[in-house]
Design a protein around this motif. Structure first.
Motif, PDB file in Angstrom:
ATOM      1  N   ILE A 173      -5.783   0.361  -4.092  1.00 58.16           N
ATOM      2  CA  ILE A 173      -4.809  -0.598  -3.568  1.00 58.16           C
ATOM      3  C   ILE A 173      -3.864   0.180  -2.658  1.00 58.16           C
ATOM      4  CG2 ILE A 173      -2.856  -2.109  -4.138  1.00 58.16           C
ATOM      5  CD1 ILE A 173      -5.502  -3.362  -4.896  1.00 58.16           C
ATOM      6  N   TYR A 174      -3.840  -0.220  -1.394  1.00 57.24           N
ATOM      7  CA  TYR A 174      -3.035   0.438  -0.368  1.00 57.24           C
ATOM      8  C   TYR A 174      -1.905  -0.493   0.035  1.00 57.24           C
ATOM      9  CZ  TYR A 174      -1.909   2.660   4.103  1.00 57.24           C
ATOM     10  OH  TYR A 174      -1.268   3.264   5.149  1.00 57.24           O
ATOM     11  N   HIS A 175      -0.674  -0.052  -0.171  1.00 63.19           N
ATOM     12  CA  HIS A 175       0.489  -0.847   0.211  1.00 63.19           C
ATOM     13  C   HIS A 175       0.777  -0.633   1.689  1.00 63.19           C
ATOM     14  CE1 HIS A 175       2.248  -1.027  -4.155  1.00 63.19           C
ATOM     15  NE2 HIS A 175       1.148  -1.737  -4.005  1.00 63.19           N
ATOM     16  N   SER A 176       0.869  -1.742   2.427  1.00 67.76           N
ATOM     17  CA  SER A 176       1.160  -1.661   3.858  1.00 67.76           C
ATOM     18  C   SER A 176       2.302  -2.609   4.214  1.00 67.76           C
ATOM     19  CB  SER A 176      -0.090  -2.001   4.678  1.00 67.76           C
ATOM     20  OG  SER A 176      -0.449  -3.346   4.492  1.00 67.76           O
ATOM     21  N   SER A 177       2.781  -2.495   5.447  1.00 63.79           N
ATOM     22  CA  SER A 177       3.857  -3.368   5.945  1.00 63.79           C
ATOM     23  C   SER A 177       5.053  -3.367   4.998  1.00 63.79           C
ATOM     24  CB  SER A 177       3.344  -4.792   6.166  1.00 63.79           C
ATOM     25  OG  SER A 177       2.309  -4.799   7.106  1.00 63.79           O
ATOM     26  N   CYS A 178       5.423  -2.175   4.571  1.00 63.73           N
ATOM     27  CA  CYS A 178       6.552  -2.032   3.658  1.00 63.73           C
ATOM     28  C   CYS A 178       7.232  -0.687   3.929  1.00 63.73           C
ATOM     29  CB  CYS A 178       6.095  -2.126   2.203  1.00 63.73           C
ATOM     30  SG  CYS A 178       4.865  -0.891   1.735  1.00 63.73           S
ATOM     31  N   LYS A 179       8.283  -0.403   3.185  1.00 60.36           N
ATOM     32  CA  LYS A 179       9.035   0.836   3.397  1.00 60.36           C
ATOM     33  C   LYS A 179       8.209   2.081   3.054  1.00 60.36           C
ATOM     34  CE  LYS A 179      13.760   2.274   2.907  1.00 60.36           C
ATOM     35  NZ  LYS A 179      15.049   1.961   2.307  1.00 60.36           N
ATOM     36  N   ARG A 180       7.486   2.034   1.933  1.00 58.03           N
ATOM     37  CA  ARG A 180       6.665   3.171   1.487  1.00 58.03           C
ATOM     38  C   ARG A 180       5.201   2.770   1.509  1.00 58.03           C
ATOM     39  NH1 ARG A 180       7.476   4.868  -3.728  1.00 58.03           N
ATOM     40  NH2 ARG A 180       6.674   6.886  -3.114  1.00 58.03           N
ATOM     41  N   ILE A 181       4.486   3.148   2.586  1.00 56.61           N
ATOM     42  CA  ILE A 181       3.081   2.789   2.708  1.00 56.61           C
ATOM     43  C   ILE A 181       2.200   3.890   2.136  1.00 56.61           C
ATOM     44  CG2 ILE A 181       3.466   1.279   4.694  1.00 56.61           C
ATOM     45  CD1 ILE A 181       2.315   3.499   6.451  1.00 56.61           C
ATOM     46  N   GLY A 182       1.101   3.472   1.540  1.00 59.23           N
ATOM     47  CA  GLY A 182       0.158   4.433   0.998  1.00 59.23           C
ATOM     48  C   GLY A 182      -0.625   3.851  -0.162  1.00 59.23           C
ATOM     49  N   ILE A 183      -1.479   4.684  -0.744  1.00 59.49           N
ATOM     50  CA  ILE A 183      -2.312   4.266  -1.871  1.00 59.49           C
ATOM     51  C   ILE A 183      -1.462   4.301  -3.142  1.00 59.49           C
ATOM     52  CG2 ILE A 183      -4.336   4.803  -3.271  1.00 59.49           C
ATOM     53  CD1 ILE A 183      -5.605   6.008  -0.732  1.00 59.49           C
ATOM     54  N   ALA A 184      -1.408   3.161  -3.822  1.00 55.80           N
ATOM     55  CA  ALA A 184      -0.519   3.007  -4.969  1.00 55.80           C
ATOM     56  C   ALA A 184      -1.239   2.957  -6.307  1.00 55.80           C
ATOM     57  CB  ALA A 184       0.320   1.736  -4.803  1.00 55.80           C
ATOM     58  N   LEU A 209       2.745   7.549  -5.167  1.00 55.98           N
ATOM     59  CA  LEU A 209       2.102   6.937  -4.022  1.00 55.98           C
ATOM     60  C   LEU A 209       1.557   8.030  -3.104  1.00 55.98           C
ATOM     61  CD1 LEU A 209       2.563   3.850  -2.383  1.00 55.98           C
ATOM     62  CD2 LEU A 209       3.485   5.579  -0.874  1.00 55.98           C
ATOM     63  N   ILE A 210       0.345   7.846  -2.590  1.00 60.94           N
ATOM     64  CA  ILE A 210      -0.226   8.807  -1.643  1.00 60.94           C
ATOM     65  C   ILE A 210       0.053   8.270  -0.247  1.00 60.94           C
ATOM     66  CG2 ILE A 210      -2.287   9.988  -0.844  1.00 60.94           C
ATOM     67  CD1 ILE A 210      -3.550   9.387  -3.593  1.00 60.94           C
ATOM     68  N   PRO A 211       0.995   8.885   0.477  1.00 57.71           N
ATOM     69  CA  PRO A 211       1.375   8.348   1.781  1.00 57.71           C
ATOM     70  C   PRO A 211       0.285   8.533   2.841  1.00 57.71           C
ATOM     71  CG  PRO A 211       2.721  10.269   1.212  1.00 57.71           C
ATOM     72  CD  PRO A 211       1.774  10.038   0.079  1.00 57.71           C
ATOM     73  N   LEU A 212       0.314   7.656   3.818  1.00 53.73           N
ATOM     74  CA  LEU A 212      -0.654   7.694   4.898  1.00 53.73           C
ATOM     75  C   LEU A 212      -0.647   9.047   5.604  1.00 53.73           C
ATOM     76  CD1 LEU A 212      -2.756   6.317   6.683  1.00 53.73           C
ATOM     77  CD2 LEU A 212      -0.871   5.376   8.044  1.00 53.73           C
ATOM     78  N   ASP A 213       0.513   9.640   5.798  1.00 54.27           N
ATOM     79  CA  ASP A 213       0.587  10.952   6.465  1.00 54.27           C
ATOM     80  C   ASP A 213      -0.215  12.015   5.719  1.00 54.27           C
ATOM     81  OD1 ASP A 213       2.157   9.903   8.465  1.00 54.27           O
ATOM     82  OD2 ASP A 213       4.052  10.619   7.607  1.00 54.27           O
ATOM     83  N   SER A 214      -0.182  11.966   4.394  1.00 56.15           N
ATOM     84  CA  SER A 214      -0.959  12.926   3.597  1.00 56.15           C
ATOM     85  C   SER A 214      -2.453  12.702   3.788  1.00 56.15           C
ATOM     86  CB  SER A 214      -0.621  12.809   2.110  1.00 56.15           C
ATOM     87  OG  SER A 214       0.720  13.154   1.880  1.00 56.15           O
ATOM     88  N   LEU A 215      -2.861  11.445   3.877  1.00 55.68           N
ATOM     89  CA  LEU A 215      -4.273  11.121   4.074  1.00 55.68           C
ATOM     90  C   LEU A 215      -4.728  11.559   5.468  1.00 55.68           C
ATOM     91  CD1 LEU A 215      -4.153   7.558   2.496  1.00 55.68           C
ATOM     92  CD2 LEU A 215      -5.090   9.623   1.441  1.00 55.68           C
ATOM     93  N   GLU A 227       3.691  -9.392  -1.446  1.00 52.48           N
ATOM     94  CA  GLU A 227       2.776 -10.498  -1.737  1.00 52.48           C
ATOM     95  C   GLU A 227       1.930 -10.224  -2.977  1.00 52.48           C
ATOM     96  OE1 GLU A 227       0.481 -12.050   1.449  1.00 52.48           O
ATOM     97  OE2 GLU A 227       2.124 -11.858   2.877  1.00 52.48           O
ATOM     98  N   CYS A 228       1.357  -9.025  -3.050  1.00 55.72           N
ATOM     99  CA  CYS A 228       0.514  -8.664  -4.191  1.00 55.72           C
ATOM    100  C   CYS A 228       0.301  -7.159  -4.179  1.00 55.72           C
ATOM    101  CB  CYS A 228      -0.827  -9.383  -4.125  1.00 55.72           C
ATOM    102  SG  CYS A 228      -1.898  -8.976  -5.515  1.00 55.72           S
ATOM    103  N   GLY A 229       1.030  -6.458  -5.008  1.00 56.36           N
ATOM    104  CA  GLY A 229       0.902  -5.009  -5.086  1.00 56.36           C
ATOM    105  C   GLY A 229       0.350  -4.565  -6.422  1.00 56.36           C
ATOM    106  N   LEU A 268     -11.289   0.362  -0.410  1.00 55.03           N
ATOM    107  CA  LEU A 268      -9.838   0.359  -0.242  1.00 55.03           C
ATOM    108  C   LEU A 268      -9.473  -0.998   0.326  1.00 55.03           C
ATOM    109  CD1 LEU A 268      -7.474   3.038   1.071  1.00 55.03           C
ATOM    110  CD2 LEU A 268      -7.454   0.807   2.198  1.00 55.03           C
ATOM    111  N   VAL A 269      -8.449  -1.626  -0.246  1.00 59.00           N
ATOM    112  CA  VAL A 269      -7.919  -2.880   0.289  1.00 59.00           C
ATOM    113  C   VAL A 269      -6.437  -2.694   0.579  1.00 59.00           C
ATOM    114  CG1 VAL A 269      -9.630  -4.357  -0.849  1.00 59.00           C
ATOM    115  CG2 VAL A 269      -7.448  -3.928  -1.977  1.00 59.00           C
ATOM    116  N   LYS A 270      -6.022  -3.247   1.703  1.00 55.86           N
ATOM    117  CA  LYS A 270      -4.614  -3.197   2.098  1.00 55.86           C
ATOM    118  C   LYS A 270      -3.928  -4.477   1.644  1.00 55.86           C
ATOM    119  CE  LYS A 270      -5.151  -0.705   6.460  1.00 55.86           C
ATOM    120  NZ  LYS A 270      -4.952  -0.863   7.919  1.00 55.86           N
ATOM    121  N   THR A 271      -2.692  -4.316   1.225  1.00 53.85           N
ATOM    122  CA  THR A 271      -1.900  -5.466   0.819  1.00 53.85           C
ATOM    123  C   THR A 271      -0.429  -5.173   1.057  1.00 53.85           C
ATOM    124  OG1 THR A 271      -1.373  -6.957  -1.009  1.00 53.85           O
ATOM    125  CG2 THR A 271      -1.738  -4.654  -1.574  1.00 53.85           C
TER     126      THR A 271
END
Length: 152
Positions: free
Chosen positions: A51-62, A110-116, A12-14, A5-8
């Motif tokens: 690919i995990y989207h972070s530092s944004c409105k909707r965070i989670g695995i995309a 998107l799989i949100p962090l709360d679900s994980l 910048e790069c989604g 898993l990589v955070k981005t």
């Protein structure tokens, strides 16, 4: 074949940036954490990566990408114009690694962090542990399958 898993930050790069590339390949560079660098160095061609989207409105695995080029010296470390420039790094002794990743698929949702975090099966995943800020991390086969069950 390992899983990762990589955070981005998607600004910048989604996952959509990967999907838009003609070949779907983007160099994964600019990682400046030693533990994350060590994980990049372990990545091999064919490994799958969330690919995990972070530092944004909707965070989670995309989405999912695949490693298409194993670790090589990150070229940005040698470029004085780059925000990732490292004057202590040399061609003979590079400090930082990069890998090339290729688009596989965007998840239907998107799989949100709360679900994980709500899944006891993922309690050992670094992403859900308190205080973990790692940008590159391994994912076990069992964790990978549990995460995919949320969308497939």
């Amino acid at each position: 074949m390992a899983k990762w898993l990589v955070k981005t930050e998607p600004s910048e790069c989604g996952i959509d940036d990967f999907a838009r590339q003609p070949e779907g390949v983007i160099p994964w560079d600019g990682v400046r954490n030693y533990q994350a660098r060590n994980f990049l160095a372990q990545m091999q061609e064919g490994d799958l990566v969330f690919i995990y989207h972070s530092s944004c409105k909707r965070i989670g695995i995309a989405g999912i990408v695949r490693v298409v080029k194993s670790a090589y010296p990150d070229p940005s470390q040698f470029n004085p114009e780059s925000p990732y420039y490292d004057p202590k790094s040399t061609a003979e002794k590079p400090r930082w690694q990069a890998v090339d990743l290729q688009f596989e698929r965007k998840l239907p949702a998107l799989i949100p962090l709360d679900s994980l975090k709500a899944m006891p099966e993922l309690s050992e995943l670094a992403l859900v542990r308190r205080g973990s800020r790692l940008s590159v991390m391994p994912v076990s086969d069992a964790e990978w399958q549990q995460i995919l069950h949320l969308v497939d």
